[in-house]
Motif scaffolding. Structure first.
Motif, PDB file in Angstrom:
ATOM      1  N   ALA A  10       0.826  -1.215   0.000  1.00  0.00           N
ATOM      2  CA  ALA A  10       0.000   0.000   0.000  1.00  0.00           C
ATOM      3  C   ALA A  10       0.857   1.259   0.000  1.00  0.00           C
ATOM      4  N   ALA A  11       0.465   2.230  -0.837  1.00  0.00           N
ATOM      5  CA  ALA A  11       1.194   3.496  -0.912  1.00  0.00           C
ATOM      6  C   ALA A  11       0.291   4.695  -0.632  1.00  0.00           C
ATOM      7  N   LEU A  12      -1.037   4.493  -0.722  1.00  0.00           N
ATOM      8  CA  LEU A  12      -1.945   5.637  -0.595  1.00  0.00           C
ATOM      9  C   LEU A  12      -3.353   5.159  -0.232  1.00  0.00           C
ATOM     10  N   VAL A  13      -3.965   5.892   0.678  1.00  0.00           N
ATOM     11  CA  VAL A  13      -5.401   5.733   0.916  1.00  0.00           C
ATOM     12  C   VAL A  13      -6.089   6.907   0.217  1.00  0.00           C
ATOM     13  N   ALA A  14      -7.015   6.593  -0.682  1.00  0.00           N
ATOM     14  CA  ALA A  14      -7.663   7.628  -1.494  1.00  0.00           C
ATOM     15  C   ALA A  14      -9.163   7.597  -1.231  1.00  0.00           C
ATOM     16  N   ALA A  64      -3.856   0.571  10.423  1.00  0.00           N
ATOM     17  CA  ALA A  64      -3.364  -0.048  11.654  1.00  0.00           C
ATOM     18  C   ALA A  64      -1.910  -0.463  11.460  1.00  0.00           C
ATOM     19  N   GLY A  65      -1.045   0.015  12.285  1.00  0.00           N
ATOM     20  CA  GLY A  65       0.369  -0.307  12.178  1.00  0.00           C
ATOM     21  C   GLY A  65       1.084   0.491  11.111  1.00  0.00           C
ATOM     22  N   ASN A  66       0.335   1.355  10.387  1.00  0.00           N
ATOM     23  CA  ASN A  66       0.971   2.171   9.348  1.00  0.00           C
ATOM     24  C   ASN A  66       0.296   3.536   9.280  1.00  0.00           C
ATOM     25  N   ALA A  67       0.317   4.245  10.373  1.00  0.00           N
ATOM     26  CA  ALA A  67      -0.370   5.534  10.468  1.00  0.00           C
ATOM     27  C   ALA A  67       0.290   6.585   9.579  1.00  0.00           C
ATOM     28  N   GLN A  68       1.460   6.275   9.040  1.00  0.00           N
ATOM     29  CA  GLN A  68       2.149   7.231   8.161  1.00  0.00           C
ATOM     30  C   GLN A  68       1.683   7.126   6.707  1.00  0.00           C
ATOM     31  N   LEU A  69       0.836   6.103   6.419  1.00  0.00           N
ATOM     32  CA  LEU A  69       0.325   5.937   5.052  1.00  0.00           C
ATOM     33  C   LEU A  69      -0.385   7.228   4.647  1.00  0.00           C
ATOM     34  N   PRO A  70      -0.010   7.847   3.527  1.00  0.00           N
ATOM     35  CA  PRO A  70      -0.660   9.104   3.159  1.00  0.00           C
ATOM     36  C   PRO A  70      -2.124   8.894   2.788  1.00  0.00           C
ATOM     37  N   VAL A 113      -5.008  13.590   6.766  1.00  0.00           N
ATOM     38  CA  VAL A 113      -5.873  13.524   5.589  1.00  0.00           C
ATOM     39  C   VAL A 113      -5.685  14.805   4.774  1.00  0.00           C
ATOM     40  N   HIS A 114      -5.304  14.644   3.511  1.00  0.00           N
ATOM     41  CA  HIS A 114      -5.090  15.773   2.606  1.00  0.00           C
ATOM     42  C   HIS A 114      -6.348  15.966   1.764  1.00  0.00           C
ATOM     43  N   ILE A 115      -6.980  17.109   1.912  1.00  0.00           N
ATOM     44  CA  ILE A 115      -8.256  17.340   1.217  1.00  0.00           C
ATOM     45  C   ILE A 115      -8.039  18.247   0.011  1.00  0.00           C
ATOM     46  N   VAL A 116      -8.428  17.747  -1.154  1.00  0.00           N
ATOM     47  CA  VAL A 116      -8.277  18.470  -2.425  1.00  0.00           C
ATOM     48  C   VAL A 116      -9.370  19.540  -2.518  1.00  0.00           C
ATOM     49  N   PRO A 117      -9.026  20.755  -2.916  1.00  0.00           N
ATOM     50  CA  PRO A 117     -10.045  21.800  -3.024  1.00  0.00           C
ATOM     51  C   PRO A 117     -10.950  21.589  -4.241  1.00  0.00           C
ATOM     52  N   GLY A 118     -12.115  22.214  -4.215  1.00  0.00           N
ATOM     53  CA  GLY A 118     -12.967  22.276  -5.390  1.00  0.00           C
ATOM     54  C   GLY A 118     -12.544  23.426  -6.286  1.00  0.00           C
ATOM     55  N   VAL A 119     -13.273  23.591  -7.390  1.00  0.00           N
ATOM     56  CA  VAL A 119     -12.936  24.640  -8.359  1.00  0.00           C
ATOM     57  C   VAL A 119     -14.123  25.581  -8.511  1.00  0.00           C
ATOM     58  N   LEU A 120     -13.813  26.864  -8.529  1.00  0.00           N
ATOM     59  CA  LEU A 120     -14.814  27.912  -8.719  1.00  0.00           C
ATOM     60  C   LEU A 120     -14.546  28.639 -10.024  1.00  0.00           C
ATOM     61  N   GLN A 121     -15.598  28.784 -10.817  1.00  0.00           N
ATOM     62  CA  GLN A 121     -15.539  29.670 -11.974  1.00  0.00           C
ATOM     63  C   GLN A 121     -16.292  30.929 -11.570  1.00  0.00           C
ATOM     64  N   ALA A 122     -15.569  32.005 -11.353  1.00  0.00           N
ATOM     65  CA  ALA A 122     -16.172  33.240 -10.845  1.00  0.00           C
ATOM     66  C   ALA A 122     -16.901  33.980 -11.957  1.00  0.00           C
ATOM     67  N   GLY A 123     -17.603  35.037 -11.603  1.00  0.00           N
ATOM     68  CA  GLY A 123     -18.278  35.861 -12.608  1.00  0.00           C
ATOM     69  C   GLY A 123     -19.755  35.992 -12.338  1.00  0.00           C
ATOM     70  N   ALA A 124     -20.458  36.503 -13.349  1.00  0.00           N
ATOM     71  CA  ALA A 124     -21.889  36.767 -13.203  1.00  0.00           C
ATOM     72  C   ALA A 124     -22.712  35.481 -13.214  1.00  0.00           C
ATOM     73  N   MET A 125     -22.159  34.416 -13.803  1.00  0.00           N
ATOM     74  CA  MET A 125     -22.800  33.104 -13.772  1.00  0.00           C
ATOM     75  C   MET A 125     -21.805  32.124 -13.169  1.00  0.00           C
ATOM     76  N   PRO A 126     -21.596  32.201 -11.867  1.00  0.00           N
ATOM     77  CA  PRO A 126     -20.548  31.379 -11.250  1.00  0.00           C
ATOM     78  C   PRO A 126     -20.892  29.893 -11.339  1.00  0.00           C
TER      79      PRO A 126
END
Lengths: 328, 328
Positions: A10-14, A64-70, A113-126
């Motif tokens: 295991a290298a990543l928990v997604a 368990a036993g690998n709390a450093q797993l990203p 836990v690394h949380i990826v942000p969402g994306v905003l398209q700004a403007g009059a019709m966001p």
């Protein structure tokens, strides 16, 4: 696959952590899926402060036993109602910008836990997305046909709130949200249209395509006008009660594609002949492929595993996994 | 006005009997309204076989001692779920055709109730109306500006299922149904859009017009796309929770008018500069007038008493009242 052998690689928990569900993937150093978990612990289904418990119930055994797993997570878990808010990044949005916007939360079980942000398209019709940006980057990986589209890649994500994103040079340039799935449910369950319908376990492809064609060929008066035909075709004996749900579904998806085509026409393009990709559950993507074909659009493959590939790709870009990213 | 004096002049009992309400008018020989009654005895609110009782409760006092007083009724009372079905007559539909389609039911109290049929526009996109045909004939009476429109008169009936009818030479040629009111309710009460809204007792004209303009100027992607802006304008601090209901209302009415304008454009006409009439409750018609003004359409009077005038006119045409019909 479960157990000691799996965890050794295991290298990543997604995590794909949305409004109504939590899907968790244990990924190897090459991005391969070693194990999965699914639960109904979407953010709307959790008690206040319930994130830690839901996370531990779902992924605790892996850690368990690998709390450093990203650990990386995308979706509504990063909203204002989520575990920790990851403020939107604005379009045009590329993978490095997503990485820069990651916020970290320390879980009670010791994992970060690394949380990826969402994306905003700004403007009059966001417009906003959370989770889809990650799927889009997963879909792009190694799809040469998509990346070579002269006007950029077009990616559709059918669903409750369908998204259509224009991606160019690895950046999400702009996108549209069509409330197709949710509007369908509201019209079927809470207007007169539902009263003459009978539920149908079988998909009625003919009724569906008829709805698509009605939106495409006679939809100029708009959706508010065409939807009434669901009822009047029934009243005049032209549409059986059990055909009406699929007809209405076709009408709404047809109006979505008519609107998308209108957007393209204003950019001197059309759906006809276009190459695009779909991300979503197979049955729904199949409906969209059938509907897109009515608009002359036939190169419409459904991308598999876009979510887990996107999470892996962003984690790799963030330096959370050191092995070479899997690109195909 | 009630009592013996009133009844002595009575020439017609006229009923507007719809899905949720029954409105009754006692009319004189010149069409003047002598008395009115209103009840919640719409056809959906009645027990099986409840028509006789509701009719007698509402109009029995008028008919006491004068069971020969003619009675005319329009609306859903003539539907398959009504008192007696009055089969639709097809477009083009004029007043004589409506008269020919009248069905008669003998009430328990001795009166004969004449039920006006609805109108069906047959074809691949069928449309139906019941009750609006009577209001349209009421609105036409004596409106010279309307009758002189070169492409025929355009009459709008805002509501749960808004109708737009094209009338030429005294005939309803064709019409459209927009499920604007009902869709608004379903979206507000049964989708995510309602969650960020706060109810507002005051009509917010600015938010309403902003919604209309969004549909008019940026509505090419269609209603399924624009409605999401109700939420995203809130998320980005551009639309307060109490503005969102009127913004969504403006968006939907704007899409209705955008669609209607698209219909007109295909006939080499437009809403801009057009003369039209509205039938409906004053507050709703006022919203439509404000929205129509954004499309350059300013000659948009609301017609008063269209229902009772239409019922009187059809009754006169049917020979139920012998005095001269009131035409203005």
């Amino acid at each position: 696959m479960t157990g000691a052998d799996t965890n050794a690689d295991a290298a990543l928990v997604a995590l794909d952590w949305g409004t109504t569900a939590l899907r968790a993937y244990l990924l190897g150093g090459d991005g391969a899926v070693l194990d999965t978990r699914a639960s109904a612990a979407g953010i709307m289904n959790l008690p206040a402060g319930g994130f830690d418990e839901a996370f531990d119930e779902t992924c605790g055994a892996w850690l368990a036993g690998n709390a450093q797993l990203p650990v990386i997570a995308a979706g509504m878990v990063g909203s204002a109602q989520g575990w920790l808010e990851a403020p939107y990044i604005e379009t045009p949005a590329d993978a490095p910008a997503l990485v820069n916007g990651i916020v970290k939360v320390k879980a009670a079980n010791g994992a970060t836990v690394h949380i990826v942000p969402g994306v905003l398209q700004a403007g009059a019709m966001p417009n906003v997305m959370r989770g889809e940006e990650t799927q889009i980057f997963g879909a792009l990986a190694g799809d040469a046909a998509l990346e070579s589209e002269p006007h950029g890649a077009l990616i559709g994500l059918p669903g409750t709130h369908a998204k259509w994103a224009f991606v160019f040079g690895g950046r999400i340039e702009r996108f549209y949200t069509f409330m197709t799935g949710e509007t369908f449910g509201a019209l079927r369950d809470h207007t007169i249209l539902g009263r003459t319908m009978r539920a149908n376990d079988q998909h009625d492809a003919e009724a569906f395509v008829r709805g698509v064609d009605t939106a495409k060929d006679a939809g100029h008066a708009g959706l508010l006008a065409t939807i009434f035909s669901t009822r009047t075709l029934g009243l005049t004996g032209q549409l059986a009660p059990e055909q009406q749900p699929d007809y209405l579904s076709g009408l709404l998806i047809g109006h979505e594609l008519r609107g998308l085509n209108e957007v393209l026409v204003r950019e001197h393009s059309t759906l006809a002949g276009k190459t695009l990709r779909l991300i979503g559950n197979d049955a729904l993507c199949e409906r969209y492929r059938a509907a897109l074909a009515r608009f002359g659009c036939h190169d419409t493959k459904t991308v598999a595993q876009a979510t887990e590939r996107g999470l892996f790709r962003i984690a790799a870009q963030a330096g959370l996994v050191t092995s070479a990213a899997r690109t195909s």
